[in-house]
Design an enzyme around this catalytic site. Sequence first.
Site, PDB file in Angstrom:
ATOM      1  N   ASP A 107       1.926   6.941  11.185  1.00 18.53           N
ATOM      2  CA  ASP A 107       2.954   6.193  10.816  1.00 18.53           C
ATOM      3  C   ASP A 107       3.859   6.458  10.714  1.00 18.53           C
ATOM      4  OD1 ASP A 107       1.931   7.129   8.774  1.00 18.53           O
ATOM      5  OD2 ASP A 107       0.478   5.509   7.911  1.00 18.53           O
ATOM      6  N   ASN A 149      -6.097   0.430  -1.532  1.00 20.24           N
ATOM      7  CA  ASN A 149      -5.730  -1.668  -0.934  1.00 20.24           C
ATOM      8  C   ASN A 149      -6.033  -1.149   0.366  1.00 20.24           C
ATOM      9  OD1 ASN A 149      -3.880  -0.419   1.080  1.00 20.24           O
ATOM     10  ND2 ASN A 149      -2.400  -2.028  -0.149  1.00 20.24           N
ATOM     11  N   HIS A 189      -5.845  -0.146   2.929  1.00 18.15           N
ATOM     12  CA  HIS A 189      -4.862   0.046   3.979  1.00 18.15           C
ATOM     13  C   HIS A 189      -5.144   1.611   4.467  1.00 18.15           C
ATOM     14  CE1 HIS A 189      -1.603   2.055   2.269  1.00 18.15           C
ATOM     15  NE2 HIS A 189      -1.968   2.697   2.606  1.00 18.15           N
ATOM     16  N   GLU A 247      -1.275  -2.726   5.982  1.00 12.57           N
ATOM     17  CA  GLU A 247      -1.860  -3.170   4.084  1.00 12.57           C
ATOM     18  C   GLU A 247      -2.510  -4.534   4.642  1.00 12.57           C
ATOM     19  OE1 GLU A 247      -0.985  -1.632   2.179  1.00 12.57           O
ATOM     20  OE2 GLU A 247       1.431  -1.513   2.103  1.00 12.57           O
TER      21      GLU A 247
HETATM   22  C1  GLP Z   1      -0.313   6.624   2.923  1.00 13.54           C
HETATM   23  C2  GLP Z   1      -0.414   6.523   4.016  1.00 13.54           C
HETATM   24  C3  GLP Z   1      -1.410   6.161   4.701  1.00 13.54           C
HETATM   25  C4  GLP Z   1      -2.506   7.178   3.619  1.00 13.54           C
HETATM   26  C5  GLP Z   1      -2.281   6.652   1.914  1.00 13.54           C
HETATM   27  C6  GLP Z   1      -3.591   7.711   0.912  1.00 13.54           C
HETATM   28  O1  GLP Z   1       0.530   5.427   2.029  1.00 13.54           O
HETATM   29  N1  GLP Z   1       0.707   5.562   5.319  1.00 13.54           N
HETATM   30  O2  GLP Z   1      -2.197   6.817   5.801  1.00 13.54           O
HETATM   31  O3  GLP Z   1      -3.771   7.799   4.104  1.00 13.54           O
HETATM   32  O4  GLP Z   1      -1.161   6.881   2.059  1.00 13.54           O
HETATM   33  O5  GLP Z   1      -2.653   8.537   0.847  1.00 13.54           O
HETATM   34  P1  GLP Z   1      -2.864   9.168  -0.552  1.00 13.54           P
HETATM   35  O6  GLP Z   1      -3.479  10.329   0.034  1.00 13.54           O
HETATM   36  O7  GLP Z   1      -1.492  10.849  -0.542  1.00 13.54           O
HETATM   37  O8  GLP Z   1      -3.640   8.934  -1.423  1.00 13.54           O
END
Ligand code: GLP
Length: 240
Positions: A67, A134, A136, A141
């Site tokens: 993304d 959440n 995702h 989402e």
């Molecule tokens: C982000 C990314 C996800 C990621 C998630 C958790 O928003 N778009 O791909 O897995 O949040 O991130 P973190 O590892 O910082 O908790």
Amino acid sequence: MEIHVLPDAEAAAKAVAAHIAARVVAGEAHVLGLATGRSPIRIYADLVARVQAGSLSLAGVKSFNLDEYLGLGAADTTSFRSYMEQHLFSRVALAEAHVPDGLARDPQAEALAYERAIAAAGGIDLQLLGIGQNGHIGFNEPGSDLASRTRVVKLTASTLAANAPDFGPGQSVPPEALTMGIGTIMEAREIVLIATGAAKAAALVAALKGPVSPDCPASALQGHAAVHVFADPAAAARLG
Ligand code: GLP
């Protein structure tokens, strides 16, 4: 689904890196799906160390990130392109390194082109995933269609708040993003998910033990034949 609980977040990241490296060395992973966020930083550091030590080469590997924020590009330090340059792409050679173009004039066309590029590479052999608080995956989402493809999405208040620390004072988190869809992610031949910290415990138990539902996008992974979950004890606390 295989669930590996490691002693702490660092051990979980090292175990993921070892898993990815083994697949690449065995010639089983030519196309990697990559993720951003705090969890993968140590994974990339470990992979870089393996390349520098000569035990791994990513020179034949093509990568596709999940993304990117809409409106951010390589010149923005908070873009996922910049994150990937900092942690991996500027440090080791890859054959190709793709991130959705957050500056594309026509984001829908960029989404279609991204799907076509993944297909042209032969599909993703191993997809690395984190998980949002959440539930995702990528930026899919809650409410996302479980068959969704790469597209433009709006971020939820929960995600905007979770990612705000990555942005400086006075900078706001972009409200929209380009993300691979859940259907896109599910086509990867293998999925490796990392979850660490107590803030992920509820999302992880909903994803792995709850109903398969758009309410928890990561629950779709229950329908995938080859998923490895790597967690620390805090994230795994509610798995039972
Ligand atoms: C982000 C990314 C996800 C990621 C998630 C958790 O928003 N778009 O791909 O897995 O949040 O991130 P973190 O590892 O910082 O908790």
